[in-house]
Design a protein around this motif. Structure first.
Motif, short mmCIF file in Angstrom:
data_model
loop_
_atom_site.label_atom_id
_atom_site.label_comp_id
_atom_site.label_asym_id
_atom_site.label_seq_id
_atom_site.Cartn_x
_atom_site.Cartn_y
_atom_site.Cartn_z
N THR A 10 0.83 -1.21 0.00
CA THR A 10 0.00 0.00 0.00
C THR A 10 0.86 1.26 0.00
O THR A 10 0.64 2.19 -0.78
CB THR A 10 -0.94 0.02 1.22
OG1 THR A 10 -1.79 -1.12 1.18
CG2 THR A 10 -1.80 1.28 1.23
N VAL A 11 1.86 1.28 0.89
CA VAL A 11 2.71 2.47 1.03
C VAL A 11 3.63 2.63 -0.17
O VAL A 11 3.74 3.72 -0.75
CB VAL A 11 3.54 2.39 2.33
CG1 VAL A 11 4.52 3.56 2.41
CG2 VAL A 11 2.61 2.40 3.54
N MET A 12 4.30 1.54 -0.58
CA MET A 12 5.27 1.63 -1.66
C MET A 12 4.61 1.70 -3.04
O MET A 12 5.15 2.26 -3.98
CB MET A 12 6.22 0.43 -1.62
CG MET A 12 7.04 0.36 -0.36
SD MET A 12 8.00 1.86 -0.08
CE MET A 12 8.70 1.51 1.51
N GLY A 13 3.43 1.08 -3.16
CA GLY A 13 2.75 1.09 -4.45
C GLY A 13 2.12 2.42 -4.78
O GLY A 13 1.75 2.68 -5.92
N GLU A 14 1.99 3.29 -3.75
CA GLU A 14 1.48 4.66 -3.93
C GLU A 14 0.17 4.66 -4.71
O GLU A 14 -0.02 5.42 -5.66
CB GLU A 14 2.54 5.52 -4.63
CG GLU A 14 3.82 5.66 -3.82
CD GLU A 14 4.92 6.39 -4.56
OE1 GLU A 14 4.80 6.53 -5.79
OE2 GLU A 14 5.89 6.82 -3.91
N THR A 29 -1.40 -3.31 -7.53
CA THR A 29 -0.22 -4.18 -7.51
C THR A 29 -0.57 -5.66 -7.42
O THR A 29 0.32 -6.49 -7.29
CB THR A 29 0.68 -3.81 -6.31
OG1 THR A 29 -0.10 -3.92 -5.11
CG2 THR A 29 1.21 -2.39 -6.44
N ALA A 30 -1.85 -5.99 -7.47
CA ALA A 30 -2.24 -7.40 -7.40
C ALA A 30 -1.76 -8.13 -8.65
O ALA A 30 -1.78 -7.57 -9.76
CB ALA A 30 -3.75 -7.53 -7.27
N VAL A 31 -1.28 -9.37 -8.48
CA VAL A 31 -0.85 -10.18 -9.62
C VAL A 31 -2.10 -10.68 -10.35
O VAL A 31 -2.91 -11.40 -9.77
CB VAL A 31 0.01 -11.37 -9.16
CG1 VAL A 31 0.35 -12.26 -10.35
CG2 VAL A 31 1.28 -10.87 -8.48
N ARG A 74 5.56 -7.48 -9.11
CA ARG A 74 5.72 -7.03 -10.49
C ARG A 74 6.37 -8.12 -11.35
O ARG A 74 6.00 -8.32 -12.51
CB ARG A 74 6.56 -5.75 -10.53
CG ARG A 74 5.84 -4.53 -9.99
CD ARG A 74 6.80 -3.36 -9.80
NE ARG A 74 6.09 -2.15 -9.42
CZ ARG A 74 6.67 -1.09 -8.87
NH1 ARG A 74 7.98 -1.11 -8.61
NH2 ARG A 74 5.97 -0.03 -8.55
N PHE A 75 7.33 -8.82 -10.76
CA PHE A 75 8.01 -9.88 -11.48
C PHE A 75 7.06 -11.02 -11.80
O PHE A 75 7.05 -11.55 -12.92
CB PHE A 75 9.18 -10.40 -10.62
CG PHE A 75 10.07 -11.39 -11.34
CD1 PHE A 75 11.06 -10.94 -12.19
CD2 PHE A 75 9.93 -12.75 -11.15
CE1 PHE A 75 11.89 -11.83 -12.85
CE2 PHE A 75 10.74 -13.65 -11.80
CZ PHE A 75 11.73 -13.19 -12.66
N TRP A 76 6.22 -11.39 -10.84
CA TRP A 76 5.28 -12.48 -11.08
C TRP A 76 4.19 -12.10 -12.08
O TRP A 76 3.64 -12.95 -12.77
CB TRP A 76 4.69 -12.97 -9.76
CG TRP A 76 5.61 -13.99 -9.16
CD1 TRP A 76 6.62 -13.77 -8.28
CD2 TRP A 76 5.64 -15.39 -9.46
NE1 TRP A 76 7.28 -14.94 -8.00
CE2 TRP A 76 6.70 -15.95 -8.70
CE3 TRP A 76 4.88 -16.22 -10.26
CZ2 TRP A 76 7.01 -17.30 -8.74
CZ3 TRP A 76 5.18 -17.58 -10.31
CH2 TRP A 76 6.23 -18.10 -9.56
N GLN A 77 3.89 -10.81 -12.15
CA GLN A 77 2.96 -10.38 -13.20
C GLN A 77 3.57 -10.64 -14.58
O GLN A 77 2.88 -11.09 -15.50
CB GLN A 77 2.63 -8.89 -13.05
CG GLN A 77 1.57 -8.40 -14.01
CD GLN A 77 0.23 -9.07 -13.75
OE1 GLN A 77 -0.45 -8.77 -12.78
NE2 GLN A 77 -0.16 -10.00 -14.62
N LEU A 78 4.86 -10.38 -14.71
CA LEU A 78 5.56 -10.67 -15.97
C LEU A 78 5.51 -12.16 -16.29
O LEU A 78 5.32 -12.55 -17.44
CB LEU A 78 7.02 -10.19 -15.89
CG LEU A 78 7.26 -8.68 -15.85
CD1 LEU A 78 8.74 -8.40 -15.64
CD2 LEU A 78 6.78 -8.03 -17.13
N ILE A 79 5.71 -12.98 -15.27
CA ILE A 79 5.69 -14.43 -15.49
C ILE A 79 4.33 -14.88 -16.02
O ILE A 79 4.24 -15.69 -16.96
CB ILE A 79 6.04 -15.17 -14.18
CG1 ILE A 79 7.52 -14.97 -13.85
CG2 ILE A 79 5.72 -16.66 -14.30
CD1 ILE A 79 7.96 -15.59 -12.55
#
Length: 510
Positions: A238-242, A246-248, A431-436
């Motif tokens: 929540t904090v870092m995703g601003e 960010t859900a896969v 983010r990496f798993w979204q790419l996968i």
């Protein structure tokens, strides 16, 4: 007196502000967790607190002594860095003795302490084994033993369980619980947010600034309000995703039953002398599947992947990858797969563009095709503004995506990922798993190892290997359902631990 007091602490590296006006107090006996994205300033902060780095401005004290001159309290401070200073050619006991000598611990004292630490860590049977021959989990525990041989009052740990399996992480934290009970103050930087949940308080660093600092329970109020029962990872996202989503987003579940096989293993075995690293493994992985390969450190995961990639010849058994034999057609396999190792296989002194060009040359891509694929990698990795930055200057998340792009330059139908997210923060892991999942949606077969059980949930199927043998194979739900108690599904991590402990009992291992 607090164990640690930090006032306006700042560290500059040329134009980069690594730690920015940090203020913090840590009382004696507290377990304090430091979390943050890659490059947030966690390691720099610990290095200043242990006197390894001088601050640019501000002040900090440990046990009442200024950090720029800790000599009066040096014997009361323990520090385990990410590389934890082991000597691979020395045995377990020789490494412990070396660190005892550094701190001037008398022989009569260090031997008694070593025996206690070895018993706590489970390393007693391996005292004569060279450190370089230990598994990753054993190395971490030996590093902790070395940091504790002089019985410190304050202990600093920099991502001590990075890349370590759940069983070894549990053993590691049992040791820390014992130390806490004895009054030791512990400051731990970690990429595992479930570990941070164990801390009394947690500080969230971002771009060198402390964004939040509180108990795990109070910090959970910062999570997205739509999340029921939020975890610290939800807070981090929540904090870092601003505010970003960010859900896969998983691809639609494929019909893998009718898919042709991408990988076939039948009794695949690899021995090193008398040691059986991989023992008669049989598996079939359909095309387009995201297949997770789990197991403790030293279980045989990387050895199996190296055989599948044509890097290591099997001792016996059969295997096919992309239709090619692993024993006789290794070069053809290498041309038809992508491989991303734990170390990201990048040349840190080369720029992003130069790394891509280098791998394009390895795969013998024509100039026009390389230019097109290079643009795809840059866009996929989000590196448009860093095309001319050196790889060594990138954060772990960016290096990770660049390494994935380099492994995919030649459009392989199968890609092997060996612990690709070790030490990467939760936001970049998602983010990496979204790419996968994007790759799998395009028909790419993904064979991946991981120690993060939340990531294993993103796989279509999982296999657990232990001591070179397959222990279980199934979907994440199937594996949990098989060990359901009173109608409640266990976590994948609990399934992992239970299966390993069950196998140990069967084989009479304590």
């Amino acid at each position: 007196m607090h164990a640690i007091e930090i006032s306006n602490l700042t560290k500059l590296f040329a134009d980069l502000t690594a730690v920015d006006d940090l203020n913090l107090t840590i009382p004696k006996g507290e377990l304090f967790g430091l979390v943050g994205s890659d490059g947030a300033g966690k390691t720099t902060t610990l290095r200043m607190l242990t006197g390894v780095l001088d601050a640019s401005s501000g002040a900090a004290t440990v046990l009442g002594c200024a950090c720029h001159d800790l000599e009066p309290v040096r014997s009361h401070i323990g520090y385990m860095s990410q590389r934890f200073g082991l000597y691979p050619d020395l045995t377990v006991m020789e490494n412990i003795r070396f660190h005892a000598d550094i701190f001037g611990v008398p022989k009569g004292e260090w031997i008694t302490r070593a025996e206690r630490l070895l018993a706590m860590s489970g390393l007693q049977p391996f005292v004569k084994r060279r450190a370089g021959a230990l598994s990753g989990g054993m190395k971490q525990k030996l590093g902790l033993c070395c940091a504790l041989i002089h019985t410190p009052t304050v202990l600093f740990l920099d991502e001590p369980t990075n890349g370590v399996d759940p069983v070894s992480r549990r053993d590691f934290w049992r040791i820390l619980d014992t130390l806490l009970a004895e009054g030791v103050t512990i400051v731990v930087a970690t990429a595992y947010l479930d570990e941070a949940e164990r801390c009394h308080r947690v500080g969230l660093l971002h771009h060198g600034r402390l964004l939040a600092c509180d108990t795990p329970q109070n910090l959970k109020a910062l999570a997205d309000p739509v999340i029921a029962g939020p975890t610290l990872e939800d807070v981090f996202i929540t904090v870092m995703g601003e505010g970003a989503d960010t859900a896969v987003k998983r691809r639609p579940a494929p019909d893998l039953r009718s898919a042709a096989p991408a990988v076939i293993l039948e009794g695949l075995t690899r021995c090193f002398g008398d040691f059986i690293a991989v023992n008669k493994i049989s598996l079939t992985v359909p095309k387009g599947e995201i297949f997770g390969f789990l197991g403790p450190n030293g279980a045989g995961k990387s050895t199996t992947i190296r055989m599948l990639c044509g890097i290591l010849e099997p001792s016996s058994g059969d295997g096919q990858v992309a239709g090619y034999d692993v024993a006789t057609q290794a070069e053809l396999i290498k041309e038809n797969i992508g491989y991303m190792s734990q170390k990201f296989s990048l040349y840190e002194d080369l720029t992003v563009a130069e790394n891509i060009a280098f791998y394009g040359g390895i795969y013998r891509l024509p100039a026009k095709q390389l230019a097109e694929r290079a643009d795809w990698v840059i866009e996929m990795a989000g590196l448009a503004e860093r095309r001319h930055s050196k790889a060594g200057e990138l954060s772990a998340g960016w290096r990770q995506r660049l390494a994935l792009g380099c492994a995919l330059l030649h459009k392989p139908p199968i890609i092997f990922l060996d612990e690709p997210t070790a030490g990467v923060d939760p936001l970049n892991r998602r983010r990496f798993w979204q790419l996968i999942h994007h790759l799998a949606a395009d028909g790419v077969t993904v064979f991946v190892t991981t120690h993060y059980m939340d990531e294993a949930e993103y796989c279509d199927r999982l296999a657990l290997i232990y001591r070179g043998e397959l222990v279980a194979v199934g979907t994440p739900f199937e594996l949990k359902q098989q060990r359901m108690v009173d109608g409640l599904l266990p976590s994948l991590e609990q399934v992992f631990i239970d299966l390993i402990e069950e196998r140990d009992r069967q084989e009479g291992v304590v």
